[in-house]
Design an enzyme around this catalytic site. Structure first.
Site, PDB file in Angstrom:
ATOM      1  N   LYS A  20      -0.846  43.097  30.284  1.00  0.00           N
ATOM      2  CA  LYS A  20      -0.884  44.004  31.430  1.00  0.00           C
ATOM      3  C   LYS A  20       0.526  44.311  31.918  1.00  0.00           C
ATOM      4  O   LYS A  20       0.896  45.472  32.104  1.00  0.00           O
ATOM      5  CB  LYS A  20      -1.714  43.343  32.541  1.00  0.00           C
ATOM      6  N   ARG A  25       5.022  48.276  32.278  1.00  0.00           N
ATOM      7  CA  ARG A  25       6.456  48.558  32.092  1.00  0.00           C
ATOM      8  C   ARG A  25       6.676  49.618  31.020  1.00  0.00           C
ATOM      9  O   ARG A  25       7.556  50.470  31.154  1.00  0.00           O
ATOM     10  CB  ARG A  25       7.197  47.257  31.752  1.00  0.00           C
ATOM     11  N   GLY A  92      -0.582  45.388  42.351  1.00  0.00           N
ATOM     12  CA  GLY A  92       0.712  45.064  42.970  1.00  0.00           C
ATOM     13  C   GLY A  92       1.870  45.479  42.088  1.00  0.00           C
ATOM     14  O   GLY A  92       2.909  45.948  42.570  1.00  0.00           O
ATOM     15  N   ARG A 120      -1.322  43.099  51.046  1.00  0.00           N
ATOM     16  CA  ARG A 120      -0.323  42.244  50.366  1.00  0.00           C
ATOM     17  C   ARG A 120       1.098  42.548  50.844  1.00  0.00           C
ATOM     18  O   ARG A 120       1.416  43.670  51.238  1.00  0.00           O
ATOM     19  CB  ARG A 120      -0.467  42.404  48.843  1.00  0.00           C
ATOM     20  N   SER A 161       9.750  36.091  41.820  1.00  0.00           N
ATOM     21  CA  SER A 161       8.776  37.163  41.587  1.00  0.00           C
ATOM     22  C   SER A 161       9.341  38.194  40.630  1.00  0.00           C
ATOM     23  O   SER A 161      10.358  38.837  40.907  1.00  0.00           O
ATOM     24  CB  SER A 161       8.412  37.837  42.918  1.00  0.00           C
ATOM     25  N   GLN A 163       7.957  40.928  40.058  1.00  0.00           N
ATOM     26  CA  GLN A 163       7.742  42.253  40.644  1.00  0.00           C
ATOM     27  C   GLN A 163       8.928  42.626  41.522  1.00  0.00           C
ATOM     28  O   GLN A 163       9.390  43.769  41.507  1.00  0.00           O
ATOM     29  CB  GLN A 163       6.430  42.273  41.425  1.00  0.00           C
ATOM     30  N   ASP A 310      -0.495  33.296  37.070  1.00  0.00           N
ATOM     31  CA  ASP A 310      -1.803  33.961  37.017  1.00  0.00           C
ATOM     32  C   ASP A 310      -2.878  33.089  36.366  1.00  0.00           C
ATOM     33  O   ASP A 310      -4.062  33.427  36.414  1.00  0.00           O
ATOM     34  CB  ASP A 310      -1.687  35.284  36.253  1.00  0.00           C
ATOM     35  N   LYS A 337      -1.846  36.811  46.361  1.00  0.00           N
ATOM     36  CA  LYS A 337      -2.260  37.584  45.184  1.00  0.00           C
ATOM     37  C   LYS A 337      -3.441  38.486  45.591  1.00  0.00           C
ATOM     38  O   LYS A 337      -3.645  38.736  46.760  1.00  0.00           O
ATOM     39  CB  LYS A 337      -2.624  36.636  44.037  1.00  0.00           C
ATOM     40  N   ARG A 341      -5.767  32.936  46.449  1.00  0.00           N
ATOM     41  CA  ARG A 341      -6.420  32.242  45.324  1.00  0.00           C
ATOM     42  C   ARG A 341      -6.570  30.738  45.540  1.00  0.00           C
ATOM     43  O   ARG A 341      -7.417  30.103  44.910  1.00  0.00           O
ATOM     44  CB  ARG A 341      -5.665  32.533  44.014  1.00  0.00           C
TER      45      ARG A 341
HETATM   46  C1  S3P Z   1       3.576  40.516  37.450  1.00  0.00           C
HETATM   47  C2  S3P Z   1       4.219  39.483  38.032  1.00  0.00           C
HETATM   48  C3  S3P Z   1       3.529  38.399  38.745  1.00  0.00           C
HETATM   49  C4  S3P Z   1       2.060  38.310  38.347  1.00  0.00           C
HETATM   50  C5  S3P Z   1       1.402  39.650  38.336  1.00  0.00           C
HETATM   51  C6  S3P Z   1       2.105  40.599  37.386  1.00  0.00           C
HETATM   52  C7  S3P Z   1       4.388  41.578  36.826  1.00  0.00           C
HETATM   53  O1  S3P Z   1       3.614  38.638  40.125  1.00  0.00           O
HETATM   54  O2  S3P Z   1       1.366  37.454  39.219  1.00  0.00           O
HETATM   55  O3  S3P Z   1       0.050  39.520  37.916  1.00  0.00           O
HETATM   56  O4  S3P Z   1       3.844  42.382  36.027  1.00  0.00           O
HETATM   57  O5  S3P Z   1       5.590  41.646  37.107  1.00  0.00           O
HETATM   58  P1  S3P Z   1       4.925  38.163  40.956  1.00  0.00           P
HETATM   59  O6  S3P Z   1       6.044  38.594  40.137  1.00  0.00           O
HETATM   60  O7  S3P Z   1       4.897  38.853  42.274  1.00  0.00           O
HETATM   61  O8  S3P Z   1       4.749  36.681  41.077  1.00  0.00           O
END
Ligand code: S3P
Length: 425
Positions: A20, A25, A92, A120, A161, A163, A310, A337, A341
């Protein structure tokens, strides 16, 4: 509904859906590349479709997505101001990474999400983007972004993170000067690898990664490997159902994602890894796992946490069958999340008969305990829904999972994949 097939083993070979994070990306970076990019067997679950729809609203042509082709193409274009709000759905990753790209382009946009995503935290990206000079309203969705020129910054992220890190690296592509992000522990490094493979200047120094501005990104033809976060459900099922053995084909084994394999080793499991290869900078292999002879308890803390963040819901299910006390801590991120969770999985497993304690940042789980099938709600969280499905495999009686549709956001073929390795349909 699942009727527990007690002690039935799972055997065979499984190519779980594609990763995913990598599909998100590839779509986003493909849309700003120099030329047409090809993405082979992308994950077309709801989250990635949200990313593709946002890009389409910005004028990017994503070919083959409407008909769910096994190979899609992204035709980069100069992004135009969207005529509609950009709907990130439940994702997210879509909202946080798109924000970095949008904040650095001269267009205005509004990013919205579903009820869960709207709760979130977004300050984790909005604050550093504002430090770069971004003009953003909203600390949670909806986010109104008036894009423009940004300055590079050196940012110490309070959370590990990917993200946050990726958002800032993507913004840094068009900033003046370098942008660097330091994090307390290494989170998944897919953005860094993909950007480097596309010719961007990305330098890693310990827990800090730096990017230089770069508007010329090489196009790619990327075969997306299978998602270890999806494989984790069948991996735990293999540990729990005696006599099981599954080979996971074409699996992403990026070390920033393989924490689940470390835990399976702690528990006493053995896996073989074969045919290690590379796909656009991502390590890929076949991984075979057999049921361990005994299940020892495990500990998840510190640097291990971002490497399996995850997978914690399904690892909590595994802990209920380990002989002793398993501890999960330093994982407060789980509370923000798709659901909280710690609460959803902890409460649900407790209702099924597990002995556990909820911590502010984790769970302490005493095993082994027998589980009883109940009616249980995914609470709209795909990974929680699938973790309960794995718990149902060893529970006595029937388990009914409500709101199981959530599973489609990351693993549309979850049930058919389990059926293909022996779970009665
Ligand atoms: C993700 C990073 C993770 C993960 C999410 C996907 C990503 O979150 O939990 O399911 O694709 O960068 P965080 O980076 O906020 O921990």
């Amino acid at each position: 509904m699942i009727t527990a097939p007690r002690y039935r083993s799972l055997r065979g070979s499984l190519r779980v859906p594609s990763d995913k994070s990598l599909t998100h990306r590839a779509l986003m970076l493909g849309s700003i590349a120099n030329d047409r990019c090809v993405i082979r067997h992308p994950l077309l679950g709801e989250d990635c479709v949200s990313t593709a729809s946002c890009l389409a609203a910005l004028g990017v042509h994503v070919g083959g997505i409407a008909t769910r082709e096994p190979e899609i193409s992204v035709l980069p274009a100069e992004w135009k101001a969207p005529e509609v709000d950009l709907d990130c759905g439940n994702s997210g990753t879509t909202m946080r990474l798109m924000s970095g790209l949008l904040a650095s382009r001269p267009i205005n946009s509004v990013l919205v999400g579903d009820a869960s995503l709207s709760r979130r935290p977004m300050r984790r990206i909005v604050d550093p983007l504002r430090l770069m000079g971004a003009n953003i309203d909203g600390d949670t969705a909806p986010l109104t972004i008036r894009g423009g020129r940004l300055d590079g910054i050196h940012y110490q992220s309070p959370v590990a993170s990917a993200q946050v890190k990726s958002c800032l690296l993507l913004a840094g592509l068009r900033a003046s000067g370098e942008t660097s992000v330091s994090e307390p522990a290494l989170s998944r490094d897919h953005s860094e690898r993909m950007l480097a493979a596309m010719g961007a200047k990305v330098i890693r120094d310990g827990l800090t990664v730096t990017i230089a501005p770069q508007q010329n990104l090489d196009s790619f033809d990327f075969s997306v490997p299978a998602d270890i976060s999806s494989a984790a459900f069948a991996m735990v099922a293999v540990c729990l159902l005696p006599g099981s053995e599954i080979t996971f084909q074409d699996l992403s084994v990026n070390p920033t994602r393989t924490g689940v394999l470390d835990v399976i080793q702690q528990v006493g499991g053995r896996f073989d890894r074969e045919n290690l290869r590379d796909s656009l900078g991502e390590p890929v292999a076949e991984v075979t796992l057999k049921t361990p002879t005994a299940l020892a308890p495990f500990m998840i803390e510190g640097d291990l946490v971002p490497r399996l963040i995850d997978e914690i819901p399904v690892l909590a299910v595994l802990a209920t069958q380990c002989h002793g006390t398993s501890v999960i801590r330093d994982a407060a991120e789980l509370r923000v999340k798709e659901t909280d969770r710690i609460q959803t999985i902890g409460e649900g497993l407790r209702r099924m008969g597990a002995k556990l304690e909820l911590l502010p940042d984790g769970l302490v789980i005493e095993g082994p305990t027998s589980l009883t099938g109940i009616t249980i709600d995914s609470a709209g969280d795909h990974r929680v829904g699938m973790a309960f499905a794995v718990a149902a495999l060893i529970a006595s009686g029937e388990t009914r999972i409500e709101n199981e549709h959530a599973i489609h956001s990351s693993y549309p073929s979850f049930w058919s994949d389990l059926a293909s390795v022996g779970l009665p349909a």
